[in-house]
Design a protein around this motif. Structure first.
Motif, short mmCIF file in Angstrom:
data_model
loop_
_atom_site.label_atom_id
_atom_site.label_comp_id
_atom_site.label_asym_id
_atom_site.label_seq_id
_atom_site.Cartn_x
_atom_site.Cartn_y
_atom_site.Cartn_z
N ALA A 68 0.83 -1.21 0.00
CA ALA A 68 0.00 0.00 0.00
C ALA A 68 0.86 1.26 0.00
O ALA A 68 0.55 2.23 -0.70
CB ALA A 68 -0.93 -0.01 1.21
N THR A 69 1.95 1.26 0.78
CA THR A 69 2.82 2.43 0.83
C THR A 69 3.46 2.69 -0.54
O THR A 69 3.53 3.84 -1.00
CB THR A 69 3.92 2.23 1.88
N ALA A 70 3.94 1.62 -1.19
CA ALA A 70 4.52 1.78 -2.52
C ALA A 70 3.48 2.31 -3.51
O ALA A 70 3.77 3.17 -4.35
CB ALA A 70 5.09 0.45 -3.00
N THR A 71 2.25 1.78 -3.41
CA THR A 71 1.18 2.23 -4.30
C THR A 71 0.84 3.69 -4.06
O THR A 71 0.58 4.45 -5.01
CB THR A 71 -0.08 1.36 -4.10
N VAL A 72 0.82 4.10 -2.78
CA VAL A 72 0.54 5.50 -2.46
C VAL A 72 1.60 6.41 -3.07
O VAL A 72 1.27 7.44 -3.69
CB VAL A 72 0.47 5.71 -0.93
N PHE A 73 2.88 6.06 -2.94
CA PHE A 73 3.94 6.88 -3.52
C PHE A 73 3.81 6.94 -5.04
O PHE A 73 4.07 7.98 -5.66
CB PHE A 73 5.31 6.32 -3.14
N TYR A 74 3.40 5.84 -5.64
CA TYR A 74 3.18 5.83 -7.09
C TYR A 74 2.02 6.76 -7.46
O TYR A 74 2.11 7.54 -8.42
CB TYR A 74 2.88 4.41 -7.55
N ASN A 75 0.94 6.69 -6.67
CA ASN A 75 -0.26 7.49 -6.97
C ASN A 75 -0.08 8.97 -6.66
O ASN A 75 -0.84 9.80 -7.19
CB ASN A 75 -1.46 6.95 -6.20
N LEU A 76 0.88 9.32 -5.81
CA LEU A 76 1.10 10.73 -5.49
C LEU A 76 1.49 11.54 -6.72
O LEU A 76 1.32 12.76 -6.76
CB LEU A 76 2.19 10.88 -4.41
N ARG A 77 2.01 10.85 -7.74
CA ARG A 77 2.40 11.53 -8.99
C ARG A 77 1.28 11.53 -10.03
O ARG A 77 1.39 12.22 -11.03
CB ARG A 77 3.62 10.84 -9.60
N GLN A 78 0.25 10.73 -9.80
CA GLN A 78 -0.77 10.53 -10.82
C GLN A 78 -1.88 11.57 -10.72
O GLN A 78 -2.16 12.11 -9.66
CB GLN A 78 -1.36 9.12 -10.70
N ARG A 79 -2.53 11.80 -11.86
CA ARG A 79 -3.63 12.76 -11.92
C ARG A 79 -4.95 12.04 -12.13
O ARG A 79 -4.99 10.87 -12.54
CB ARG A 79 -3.40 13.76 -13.07
N HIS A 80 -6.02 12.73 -11.84
CA HIS A 80 -7.38 12.23 -12.07
C HIS A 80 -7.54 11.86 -13.54
O HIS A 80 -7.02 12.57 -14.41
CB HIS A 80 -8.38 13.31 -11.65
N PRO A 81 -8.25 10.78 -13.86
CA PRO A 81 -8.35 10.34 -15.27
C PRO A 81 -9.02 11.34 -16.20
O PRO A 81 -8.73 11.37 -17.39
CB PRO A 81 -9.17 9.04 -15.18
#
Length: 406
Positions: free
Chosen positions: A59-72
């Motif tokens: 979950a922590t790795a996924t959160v760090f990945y998602n911190l860079r992502q934008r809404h679709p």
């Protein structure tokens, strides 16, 4: 325990469980616990503790990945912080309640509850996936139809189309790509989430240094209520007054009613209670719930994982202090789960980009729920039969006596 085929097979299963679990926003605990007990051979308590550790890593790795992502579709972060602030405090409170209930409730009751819950959520998620797939099919047909109209317009006035439409679209994409991780994070809201996590974690650690069922023990437990309820109520009030909004829903912003906000907070508590009760992450309720209120699949998964990362990490600290798991094996399996979550996030976004269907996330969620129901339900039934054969006690337990013995 020695390195051998059990560790290799368990790592492969754990890799797949983490990849699928983090894609769907539920962490993968429903696959980790059976894998750790049936394949590697850990006892149930150690399996639950290591499972929480693996969930936290993925979950922590996924959160760090998602911190860079934008809404679709919108110019927003993919994580809905307003949604997380409403649910995360109550989720953590529920986990504390669920851990105590896990001691009190008999195993057969937990098994029955788990099977009913997972089957119900699987059906609900599958129906939502089918509905989303049909909606995406309609949108793709409309897009092809508009494309043909644009082609006709291009043939009639190609120069105008090239100089006005093309550059605008390209610039929009470039602007979305240039948003850095620092600008993509709502730091104040993230700080509030960390504050709640630190306060409740401190109380949970302090509880371990009190006498079970003493006045101090219950006082420390009850102090979690004003912290969690206070933060969620503050966020609910801002949503009710319109000062904040669930922006990820786009233009379909409803006028939130008091009973709806209270229901959401209760659902957060229920998710945490069931998570602590069954030894899982709370995402298996939050992710389907977010989808049900109209949150896009990518946002539902990312926000659910964020809330679950806080709750699972709190459990890991507690289990570490209680020395519930062997650290070397746990670190090895956490490494597997962390790598799997990053690979899963990367691949699913590639698949969505190719197919143009975010419903892929919902079907992955449904598949993971089904597998978890079969594995956890099967393990629970086997344990229940073994207890019946050994004529062991299968009634309700005593919290005070259990903790004192352990």
């Amino acid at each position: 325990m020695k390195f051998g085929w059990r560790i290799i097979v368990g790592s492969i299963v754990g890799f797949l469980g983490s990849a699928f679990g983090n894609i769907g926003g539920i962490g993968g605990g429903g696959i980790f616990v059976p894998m750790l007990t049936l394949i590697i051979g850990f006892d149930t308590k150690s399996a639950i503790a290591i499972s929480k550790f693996m969930i936290t890593g993925g979950a922590t790795a996924t959160v760090f990945y998602n911190l860079r992502q934008r809404h679709p579709t919108l110019d927003l972060p993919v994580i809905d912080y307003d949604l997380a602030l409403l649910f995360q405090p109550m989720l953590m409170l529920g986990i504390s309640i669920g851990v105590d209930f896990n001691v009190i409730f008999p195993e057969w009751m937990l098994t029955v509850l788990l099977i009913i819950l997972f089957v119900g959520l699987s059906i609900k998620s599958f129906l939502k996936g089918v509905e989303t797939w049909k909606h995406e099919t309609i949108m793709k047909k409309e897009a092809r139809k508009n494309s043909r109209i644009d082609d006709i317009a291009t043939a009639e006035d190609g120069a105008h189309y090239i100089h006005t439409e093309g550059p605008v679209k390209d610039n929009t994409k470039e602007l979305r790509k240039k948003v850095s991780m620092v600008d993509n994070i709502r730091w104040k809201d993230l700080g509030h989430l960390f504050a709640v996590w630190i306060m409740i974690l401190a109380l949970e650690i302090g509880k371990n240094y009190t006498t079970t069922c003493s006045g101090a023990y219950w006082a420390v437990n009850l102090l979690q209520i004003p912290i969690a309820v206070g933060m969620s109520s503050y966020q609910a009030m801002r949503l009710y007054k319109g000062k904040r909004s669930i922006a990820s829903k786009g233009d379909q912003q409803p006028r939130w009613r008091v009973w709806q906000l209270i229901l959401f907070c209760c659902c957060g508590t229920l998710a945490g209670t069931l998570a602590g009760l069954l030894g899982l992450g709370g995402g298996f309720i939050l992710a389907p719930l977010f989808l049900g209120i109209g949150i896009p699949p990518q946002v539902a998964s990312a926000t659910s994982i964020l809330a679950m990362a806080f709750s699972a990490s709190m459990a890991v600290v507690e289990y570490y202090l209680l020395k519930r798991f062997p650290v070397p094996y746990a670190l090895c399996l956490v490494g597997v789960a962390t790598a799997a979550s990053l690979v899963g996030q990367y691949l699913v976004r590639k698949v969505i980009a190719i197919l143009g269907r975010a419903s892929v996330i919902i079907f992955v969620l449904t598949f993971t729920l089904c597998v978890s129901a079969v594995l956890l339900g099967g393990v629970g039934v086997v344990h229940m039969i073994q207890k019946i054969e050994r004529k062991e006690h299968m009634g309700f337990g005593n919290l005070c006596m259990y903790t004192a013995k352990n």
